[in-house]
Design an enzyme around this catalytic site. Structure first.
Site, PDB file in Angstrom:
ATOM      1  N   SER A   7      -2.420  -5.007   2.305  1.00  0.00           N
ATOM      2  CA  SER A   7      -2.580  -3.838   1.488  1.00  0.00           C
ATOM      3  C   SER A   7      -3.323  -4.725   0.330  1.00  0.00           C
ATOM      4  O   SER A   7      -2.938  -5.563  -0.225  1.00  0.00           O
ATOM      5  CB  SER A   7      -1.256  -3.276   0.753  1.00  0.00           C
ATOM      6  OG  SER A   7      -1.616  -2.759  -0.050  1.00  0.00           O
ATOM      7  N   HIS A  32      -5.493  -2.362   4.863  1.00  0.00           N
ATOM      8  CA  HIS A  32      -4.504  -1.226   4.191  1.00  0.00           C
ATOM      9  C   HIS A  32      -5.193  -0.876   3.031  1.00  0.00           C
ATOM     10  O   HIS A  32      -5.011  -1.704   1.872  1.00  0.00           O
ATOM     11  CB  HIS A  32      -3.201  -1.496   4.355  1.00  0.00           C
ATOM     12  CG  HIS A  32      -2.433  -0.473   3.975  1.00  0.00           C
ATOM     13  ND1 HIS A  32      -1.896   0.568   5.018  1.00  0.00           N
ATOM     14  CD2 HIS A  32      -1.629  -0.135   3.041  1.00  0.00           C
ATOM     15  CE1 HIS A  32      -1.084   1.405   4.318  1.00  0.00           C
ATOM     16  NE2 HIS A  32      -0.918   0.991   3.062  1.00  0.00           N
ATOM     17  N   ASP A  34      -4.728   1.533  -0.334  1.00  0.00           N
ATOM     18  CA  ASP A  34      -3.701   2.548  -0.933  1.00  0.00           C
ATOM     19  C   ASP A  34      -4.234   3.389  -1.766  1.00  0.00           C
ATOM     20  O   ASP A  34      -4.784   2.928  -2.783  1.00  0.00           O
ATOM     21  CB  ASP A  34      -2.566   1.829  -1.359  1.00  0.00           C
ATOM     22  CG  ASP A  34      -1.695   1.229  -0.091  1.00  0.00           C
ATOM     23  OD1 ASP A  34      -1.027   1.950   0.259  1.00  0.00           O
ATOM     24  OD2 ASP A  34      -1.541  -0.208  -0.421  1.00  0.00           O
ATOM     25  N   MET A  36      -3.923   6.483  -4.475  1.00  0.00           N
ATOM     26  CA  MET A  36      -2.785   7.164  -5.344  1.00  0.00           C
ATOM     27  C   MET A  36      -3.357   8.067  -6.396  1.00  0.00           C
ATOM     28  O   MET A  36      -4.278   7.617  -7.025  1.00  0.00           O
ATOM     29  CB  MET A  36      -1.917   6.048  -6.079  1.00  0.00           C
ATOM     30  CG  MET A  36      -1.203   5.050  -4.934  1.00  0.00           C
ATOM     31  SD  MET A  36      -0.291   3.847  -5.841  1.00  0.00           S
ATOM     32  CE  MET A  36       0.105   2.750  -4.340  1.00  0.00           C
ATOM     33  N   HIS A  65      -4.226   4.768   3.391  1.00  0.00           N
ATOM     34  CA  HIS A  65      -3.021   5.453   3.127  1.00  0.00           C
ATOM     35  C   HIS A  65      -3.162   6.295   1.815  1.00  0.00           C
ATOM     36  O   HIS A  65      -3.320   5.856   0.752  1.00  0.00           O
ATOM     37  CB  HIS A  65      -1.987   4.345   2.855  1.00  0.00           C
ATOM     38  CG  HIS A  65      -0.762   4.999   2.493  1.00  0.00           C
ATOM     39  ND1 HIS A  65       0.408   3.940   2.238  1.00  0.00           N
ATOM     40  CD2 HIS A  65       0.077   6.008   2.690  1.00  0.00           C
ATOM     41  CE1 HIS A  65       1.437   4.577   1.983  1.00  0.00           C
ATOM     42  NE2 HIS A  65       1.254   5.807   2.405  1.00  0.00           N
ATOM     43  N   MET A  67      -1.764   8.674  -0.583  1.00  0.00           N
ATOM     44  CA  MET A  67      -0.336   8.912  -1.344  1.00  0.00           C
ATOM     45  C   MET A  67      -0.982  10.016  -2.297  1.00  0.00           C
ATOM     46  O   MET A  67      -1.025   9.742  -3.538  1.00  0.00           O
ATOM     47  CB  MET A  67       0.173   7.926  -1.994  1.00  0.00           C
ATOM     48  CG  MET A  67       0.677   7.053  -0.904  1.00  0.00           C
ATOM     49  SD  MET A  67       1.158   5.265  -1.781  1.00  0.00           S
ATOM     50  CE  MET A  67      -0.297   4.454  -1.140  1.00  0.00           C
ATOM     51  N   MET A 136       7.586   4.561   5.403  1.00  0.00           N
ATOM     52  CA  MET A 136       7.553   3.909   4.294  1.00  0.00           C
ATOM     53  C   MET A 136       9.155   3.243   3.993  1.00  0.00           C
ATOM     54  O   MET A 136      10.230   3.641   4.230  1.00  0.00           O
ATOM     55  CB  MET A 136       7.524   5.109   2.993  1.00  0.00           C
ATOM     56  CG  MET A 136       5.925   5.382   2.834  1.00  0.00           C
ATOM     57  SD  MET A 136       4.804   4.470   2.761  1.00  0.00           S
ATOM     58  CE  MET A 136       5.342   3.369   1.120  1.00  0.00           C
ATOM     59  N   ASP A 174       5.288   0.054   5.946  1.00  0.00           N
ATOM     60  CA  ASP A 174       5.017  -0.401   4.632  1.00  0.00           C
ATOM     61  C   ASP A 174       6.045  -0.540   3.516  1.00  0.00           C
ATOM     62  O   ASP A 174       6.438   0.614   3.169  1.00  0.00           O
ATOM     63  CB  ASP A 174       4.017   0.557   4.369  1.00  0.00           C
ATOM     64  CG  ASP A 174       3.118   0.763   3.076  1.00  0.00           C
ATOM     65  OD1 ASP A 174       2.845  -0.352   2.487  1.00  0.00           O
ATOM     66  OD2 ASP A 174       2.141   1.384   2.765  1.00  0.00           O
ATOM     67  N   GLY A 175       5.921  -1.543   2.986  1.00  0.00           N
ATOM     68  CA  GLY A 175       6.594  -1.726   1.700  1.00  0.00           C
ATOM     69  C   GLY A 175       7.706  -2.844   1.976  1.00  0.00           C
ATOM     70  O   GLY A 175       8.560  -2.648   2.509  1.00  0.00           O
ATOM     71  N   GLY A 176       7.630  -3.760   1.023  1.00  0.00           N
ATOM     72  CA  GLY A 176       8.580  -5.059   0.808  1.00  0.00           C
ATOM     73  C   GLY A 176       8.656  -5.922   2.046  1.00  0.00           C
ATOM     74  O   GLY A 176       9.594  -6.517   2.253  1.00  0.00           O
ATOM     75  N   GLY A 196       1.560  -6.325   1.174  1.00  0.00           N
ATOM     76  CA  GLY A 196       0.524  -6.741   0.265  1.00  0.00           C
ATOM     77  C   GLY A 196       0.983  -7.937  -0.654  1.00  0.00           C
ATOM     78  O   GLY A 196       0.220  -8.821  -0.537  1.00  0.00           O
ATOM     79  N   SER A 197       1.887  -7.973  -1.607  1.00  0.00           N
ATOM     80  CA  SER A 197       2.387  -9.131  -2.282  1.00  0.00           C
ATOM     81  C   SER A 197       2.540 -10.230  -1.314  1.00  0.00           C
ATOM     82  O   SER A 197       2.215 -11.305  -1.668  1.00  0.00           O
ATOM     83  CB  SER A 197       3.444  -8.688  -3.174  1.00  0.00           C
ATOM     84  OG  SER A 197       4.490  -8.235  -2.458  1.00  0.00           O
TER      85      SER A 197
HETATM   86  C1  DX5 Z   1       3.099   1.413  -1.813  1.00  0.00           C
HETATM   87  C2  DX5 Z   1       2.066   0.778  -0.995  1.00  0.00           C
HETATM   88  C3  DX5 Z   1       2.138  -0.195  -0.354  1.00  0.00           C
HETATM   89  C4  DX5 Z   1       2.155  -1.575  -1.003  1.00  0.00           C
HETATM   90  C5  DX5 Z   1       3.009  -2.587  -0.335  1.00  0.00           C
HETATM   91  O1  DX5 Z   1       3.055   2.612  -2.323  1.00  0.00           O
HETATM   92  O2  DX5 Z   1       1.789   2.218  -0.064  1.00  0.00           O
HETATM   93  O3  DX5 Z   1       1.059  -0.356   0.664  1.00  0.00           O
HETATM   94  O4  DX5 Z   1       0.968  -1.918  -1.638  1.00  0.00           O
HETATM   95  O5  DX5 Z   1       2.910  -3.691  -1.074  1.00  0.00           O
HETATM   96  P1  DX5 Z   1       4.291  -4.618  -0.741  1.00  0.00           P
HETATM   97  O6  DX5 Z   1       3.787  -5.309   0.433  1.00  0.00           O
HETATM   98  O7  DX5 Z   1       4.021  -5.561  -2.016  1.00  0.00           O
HETATM   99  O8  DX5 Z   1       5.323  -3.900  -0.811  1.00  0.00           O
HETATM  100 ZN    ZN Z   2       0.548   1.655   1.781  1.00  0.00          ZN
END
Ligand code: DX5
Ligand code: ZN
Length: 217
Positions: A7, A32, A34, A36, A65, A67, A136, A174-176, A196-197
């Protein structure tokens, strides 16, 4: 085949070209992205112009993605920006069937996503109509959050329910996601892993290599 989709929300945008080259050299095939809108989620990220400029520096598959509320308003502009796949949220579309059709008609693959508080069963009528389901595992809007374990049951449900209807469906989470829990989501049925992180904190190339090993790539 499992896919890693880093991400870019966590990338250093000051050094985007340099970091994209590191991703590509490390074997990354999907990005990926994102998007928003500050309405569907309580945060604003980037849109078509940024995607278009990243499109110029990589040949990677763009997993976008969305959002955003009523994404059908922007389908053609994301195609023009270079998106290969558009994932929309179940909670953000007034007419899911129409939105799916418009994305296909525009020549892109289509994904459908559900938020943590949404029951996964709502995607059942669409399993044979989409290329990907995105589960998610955090509340969308921010990177760096903690994985919500109930996503594992949802992944198992998608895997089970799609087996006969659409066995080639992509199941994204996706997420964490980190090095500790990635094996759990793979066992539960995920085959597209967003991180992502965990990709961008520290040495990107080393992180991607570590993920690819765990993904069996
Ligand atoms: C959150 C995004 C994710 C986010 C994931 O709303 O959709 O794609 O960047 O980041 P990590 O992997 O750090 O949770
Ligand atoms: Zn995402």
């Amino acid at each position: 085949m499992n896919i890693l989709s880093p991400s870019l929300l966590s990338i250093d945008f000051n050094n985007i070209e340099k970091n994209a080259k590191i991703l590509d050299a490390a074997g990354v095939k999907w990005y990926h992205l994102d998007v928003m809108d500050g309405a569907f989620v309580p945060n604003i990220s980037f849109g078509q112009p940024v995607i278009k400029s990243i499109r110029k520096i990589t040949k990677a598959f763009f997993d976008v993605h969305l959002m955003i509320n009523e994404p059908k308003r922007y389908i053609d502009s994301f195609k023009d920006a270079g998106a290969d796949l558009l994932t929309v949220h179940y909670e953000a579309c007034e007419n899911i069937d129409e939105t799916i059709e418009l994305i296909k008609k525009a020549g892109m693959k289509v994904g459908l996503s559900v938020n943590p508080e949404t029951e996964i069963e709502v995607v059942k009528p669409y399993l044979d109509k989409v290329d990907m389901i995105l589960v998610m595992s955090v509340h969308p809007g921010f990177g760096g959050q903690k994985f919500i374990p109930s996503a594992l049951d949802k992944l198992e449900w998608v895997k089970r329910e799609s087996q006969n209807i659409n066995p080639d469906i992509l199941i994204e989470v996706d997420g964490g996601i980190n090095f500790e829990n990635v094996s759990d989501v793979l066992s539960a049925g995920a085959n597209v892993i967003v991180a992502g992180s965990a990709c961008f904190n520290g040495d990107i190339s080393e992180n991607v290599g570590r993920f690819n090993k765990l993904l069996g790539e």
